[in-house]
Design a protein around this motif. Structure first.
Motif, PDB file in Angstrom:
ATOM      1  N   GLU A 114      -8.087   4.596   0.651  1.00  0.00           N
ATOM      2  CA  GLU A 114      -9.375   4.217   0.086  1.00  0.00           C
ATOM      3  C   GLU A 114      -9.333   2.833  -0.574  1.00  0.00           C
ATOM      4  OE1 GLU A 114     -12.467   5.745  -3.347  1.00  0.00           O
ATOM      5  OE2 GLU A 114     -10.766   6.994  -2.803  1.00  0.00           O
ATOM      6  N   GLU A 115      -8.334   2.587  -1.389  1.00  0.00           N
ATOM      7  CA  GLU A 115      -8.314   1.376  -2.198  1.00  0.00           C
ATOM      8  C   GLU A 115      -7.437   0.260  -1.618  1.00  0.00           C
ATOM      9  OE1 GLU A 115     -10.157   0.856  -4.853  1.00  0.00           O
ATOM     10  OE2 GLU A 115     -11.000   2.866  -4.729  1.00  0.00           O
ATOM     11  N   CYS A 128       0.830  -1.207   0.000  1.00  0.00           N
ATOM     12  CA  CYS A 128       0.000   0.000   0.000  1.00  0.00           C
ATOM     13  C   CYS A 128       0.868   1.262   0.000  1.00  0.00           C
ATOM     14  CB  CYS A 128      -0.912  -0.028   1.210  1.00  0.00           C
ATOM     15  SG  CYS A 128      -2.139   1.252   1.225  1.00  0.00           S
ATOM     16  N   SER A 167      -8.470  -1.362   2.251  1.00  0.00           N
ATOM     17  CA  SER A 167      -9.902  -1.389   2.525  1.00  0.00           C
ATOM     18  C   SER A 167     -10.391  -2.740   3.033  1.00  0.00           C
ATOM     19  CB  SER A 167     -10.680  -1.011   1.259  1.00  0.00           C
ATOM     20  OG  SER A 167     -10.403  -1.913   0.226  1.00  0.00           O
TER      21      SER A 167
END
Length: 88
Positions: A83-84, A60, A87
């Motif tokens: 956000e992606e 990430c 998650s």
């Protein structure tokens, strides 16, 4: 493949390739070893990072660095990552 597709002028865009390169670097750092470069740091402090949770976090962070490099927006990279990438 990524370098040649961008250098060849294929319509792949710079964001996806930079995210992918950043994620690859993050995954490599989390494992602390490289079969391509021929080094292994299994004796050092990298042992604590060799689990799935830490690997996901390193990937990430690498993706966030790719977004920051592609668009010149460090905060945008962090927000995309939150956000992606983190998650699940």
């Amino acid at each position: 493949g990524i370098v040649f597709s961008v250098a060849g002028g294929l319509p792949v865009g710079k964001a996806g390739t930079m995210i992918h390169c950043g994620a690859i670097c993050g995954a490599g750092l989390s494992q602390g070893k490289s079969t391509t470069m021929g080094f292994d740091t299994s004796f050092s402090k990298f042992k604590a990072f060799r689990n799935d949770r830490e690997k996901r976090d390193f990937i990430c962070c690498g993706a966030a660095a790719g977004i920051a490099a592609a668009f010149g927006t460090p905060l945008g990279g962090i927000m995309f990552c939150l956000e992606e990438g983190s998650s699940y």
